[in-house]
Design a protein around this motif. Structure first.
Motif, mmCIF file in Angstrom:
data_model
loop_
_atom_site.group_PDB
_atom_site.id
_atom_site.type_symbol
_atom_site.label_atom_id
_atom_site.label_comp_id
_atom_site.label_asym_id
_atom_site.label_seq_id
_atom_site.Cartn_x
_atom_site.Cartn_y
_atom_site.Cartn_z
ATOM 1 N N ALA A 129 7.505 105.442 -26.823
ATOM 2 C CA ALA A 129 7.818 106.726 -27.456
ATOM 3 C C ALA A 129 9.209 106.685 -28.093
ATOM 4 O O ALA A 129 9.393 107.160 -29.224
ATOM 5 N N GLU A 130 10.177 106.105 -27.389
ATOM 6 C CA GLU A 130 11.534 105.968 -27.938
ATOM 7 C C GLU A 130 11.526 105.076 -29.172
ATOM 8 O O GLU A 130 12.204 105.354 -30.158
ATOM 9 N N THR A 131 10.749 104.002 -29.114
ATOM 10 C CA THR A 131 10.652 103.077 -30.249
ATOM 11 C C THR A 131 10.045 103.772 -31.451
ATOM 12 O O THR A 131 10.528 103.629 -32.584
ATOM 13 N N SER A 132 8.997 104.546 -31.231
ATOM 14 C CA SER A 132 8.352 105.276 -32.320
ATOM 15 C C SER A 132 9.334 106.255 -32.965
ATOM 16 O O SER A 132 9.411 106.356 -34.199
ATOM 17 N N ALA A 133 10.093 106.965 -32.161
ATOM 18 C CA ALA A 133 11.088 107.906 -32.689
ATOM 19 C C ALA A 133 12.156 107.164 -33.484
ATOM 20 O O ALA A 133 12.584 107.621 -34.550
ATOM 21 N N LEU A 134 12.579 106.016 -32.985
ATOM 22 C CA LEU A 134 13.588 105.223 -33.681
ATOM 23 C C LEU A 134 13.047 104.669 -34.994
ATOM 24 O O LEU A 134 13.761 104.623 -36.001
ATOM 25 N N GLU A 135 11.778 104.287 -35.025
ATOM 26 C CA GLU A 135 11.149 103.820 -36.273
ATOM 27 C C GLU A 135 11.087 104.954 -37.296
ATOM 28 O O GLU A 135 11.323 104.726 -38.489
ATOM 29 N N GLN A 136 10.795 106.161 -36.837
ATOM 30 C CA GLN A 136 10.776 107.310 -37.752
ATOM 31 C C GLN A 136 12.174 107.580 -38.297
ATOM 32 O O GLN A 136 12.348 107.891 -39.480
ATOM 33 N N HIS A 137 13.166 107.449 -37.439
ATOM 34 C CA HIS A 137 14.558 107.621 -37.868
ATOM 35 C C HIS A 137 14.928 106.548 -38.893
ATOM 36 O O HIS A 137 15.569 106.849 -39.911
ATOM 37 N N SER A 140 13.578 107.361 -42.256
ATOM 38 C CA SER A 140 14.402 108.372 -42.914
ATOM 39 C C SER A 140 15.674 107.751 -43.490
ATOM 40 O O SER A 140 16.061 108.050 -44.623
#
Length: 177
Positions: A129-137, A140
């Motif tokens: 989940a943290e990795t997915s959020a970081l990939e989205q960041h 951006s």
């Protein structure tokens, strides 16, 4: 056989040079390129044509490996813009990220010591989940704000996360066998 060896990976796959890409689209372009340039299609051709088709297939495979991996794709986009992620030499990270790394490593160590596979799997889900959020960041940073300096840090963070995920996978595999 007409092929431009100077194309970057995105141009080769006829995709926009951006981080946010649909994996199915990458896969589809890969299959189409291989169907066109696979060395087996040129087995009865001259040595030169066979050798060229092998070089093309190699370039297609290299591009695919880069584009399908978020870390490699981010690294490649930065490289195209003249930025080096310095993953091997620059391990400086924000203190909160390093604290999280220490907590995760400690939790992984505790789960390994107690042979708690369920705990390792839970940590793995949290990391995913943290990795997915970081990939989205990172998407951006690369595609919207074009903050390439911050994007280099995000790629380095993703590399740390990848190592943690590998550590969890290795621990689970060790406990299962």
């Amino acid at each position: 056989m007409n092929f431009d060896f100077t194309q970057n990976h995105f141009a080769l796959f006829n995709l926009p040079a951006r981080f946010a890409l649909d994996q199915r689209n990458i896969d589809s372009h890969y299959r189409n390129l291989l169907a066109t340039y696979h060395p087996d299609r040129f087995a009865s051709e001259s040595d030169t044509v066979r050798r060229m088709s092998l070089q093309i297939a190699t370039q297609i495979n290299e591009a695919y490996q880069t584009l399908k991996s978020p870390i490699a794709r981010g690294r490649y986009l930065l490289k195209l813009s003249g930025f080096d992620t310095e993953e091997e030499s620059n391990t400086a990270m924000p203190i909160d990220f390093l604290m999280n790394q220490m907590q995760w490593r400690e939790a992984i160590g505790d789960a390994k010591a107690t042979q708690n596979i369920e705990s390792l799997e839970n940590i793995g889900r949290e990391l995913a989940a943290e990795t997915s959020a970081l990939e989205q960041h990172l998407a951006s940073l690369l595609d919207e704000t074009h903050d390439l300096s911050a994007a280099t840090v995000a790629v380095r963070k993703l590399r740390f996360m990848e190592k943690l995920e590998q550590e969890i996978g290795n621990a689970i595999e060790t406990l299962l066998f």
